[in-house]
Motif scaffolding. Sequence first.
Motif, PDB file in Angstrom:
ATOM      1  N   LEU A 170       7.507 -10.122   0.042  1.00  8.72           N
ATOM      2  CA  LEU A 170       8.908 -10.727  -0.392  1.00  8.72           C
ATOM      3  C   LEU A 170       9.604  -9.588   0.111  1.00  8.72           C
ATOM      4  N   ILE A 171       9.812  -8.311  -1.119  1.00  3.27           N
ATOM      5  CA  ILE A 171      10.686  -7.492  -1.355  1.00  3.27           C
ATOM      6  C   ILE A 171      10.183  -6.716  -0.094  1.00  3.27           C
TER       7      ILE A 171
ATOM      8  N   GLN B 269       8.031 -10.946 -12.436  1.00  5.30           N
ATOM      9  CA  GLN B 269       6.960 -12.018 -11.752  1.00  5.30           C
ATOM     10  C   GLN B 269       6.136 -11.676 -12.586  1.00  5.30           C
ATOM     11  N   MET B 270       5.817  -9.550 -11.866  1.00  2.49           N
ATOM     12  CA  MET B 270       4.376  -9.095 -11.326  1.00  2.49           C
ATOM     13  C   MET B 270       3.941  -8.754 -13.014  1.00  2.49           C
TER      14      MET B 270
ATOM     15  N   ASP C  60      -0.676  -9.194  -4.761  1.00  5.40           N
ATOM     16  CA  ASP C  60       0.349  -7.715  -5.160  1.00  5.40           C
ATOM     17  C   ASP C  60       0.942  -7.970  -3.453  1.00  5.40           C
TER      18      ASP C  60
ATOM     19  N   MET D 166      -0.197 -15.859  -6.199  1.00  4.27           N
ATOM     20  CA  MET D 166       0.361 -14.650  -5.615  1.00  4.27           C
ATOM     21  C   MET D 166      -0.322 -13.571  -5.818  1.00  4.27           C
TER      22      MET D 166
ATOM     23  N   LEU E 164      11.158 -10.454  -9.163  1.00  2.00           N
ATOM     24  CA  LEU E 164       9.904 -10.471  -8.869  1.00  2.00           C
ATOM     25  C   LEU E 164       9.404  -9.298  -9.306  1.00  2.00           C
TER      26      LEU E 164
ATOM     27  N   ILE F   7       4.214  -1.034  -3.347  1.00  2.00           N
ATOM     28  CA  ILE F   7       5.206  -2.154  -3.550  1.00  2.00           C
ATOM     29  C   ILE F   7       6.469  -0.826  -3.662  1.00  2.00           C
TER      30      ILE F   7
ATOM     31  N   TYR G 200       3.238  -9.996  -3.297  1.00  2.00           N
ATOM     32  CA  TYR G 200       4.791  -9.302  -3.640  1.00  2.00           C
ATOM     33  C   TYR G 200       5.519  -8.609  -2.519  1.00  2.00           C
ATOM     34  N   ASN G 201       4.373  -7.877  -2.369  1.00  2.00           N
ATOM     35  CA  ASN G 201       4.932  -6.449  -1.235  1.00  2.00           C
ATOM     36  C   ASN G 201       6.168  -7.250  -0.267  1.00  2.00           C
TER      37      ASN G 201
END
Length: 113
Positions: free
Chosen positions: A56-57, A87-88, A50, A48, A84, A99, A53-54
Amino acid sequence: MKFWRMIEDNVIPDNHTIVAVLWATSKLGDVKTAADIIGYMKRFNIPMNDHVYNGLIKTYGGACLIKDVAPTHIDQYLEDIWKLVDQMEEKGIDMNIHILNSITLAYCNANKT
């Protein structure tokens, strides 16, 4: 979905492909497919980052716009966003403007201040 067809044809997706799929899920608010993609990443040890994650957000933000979505689901999506973010932090992935913008968009889509 063509993503799964790629895998059936033994084409190994990289993070760029995964981010592109997450972009599509964000436009559709398709939380289930996003979860399936993350499951795939876990099975095959795809890291994973950034961008993922972005994506997913953004998917959670898009899900807030689905017609007749239950308010309890919206609250859960917003809660999941903060999981999330946690987690980051645990992985040492820095927060960035993209993000932050995606989090803000999710809250706007959810009509939350």
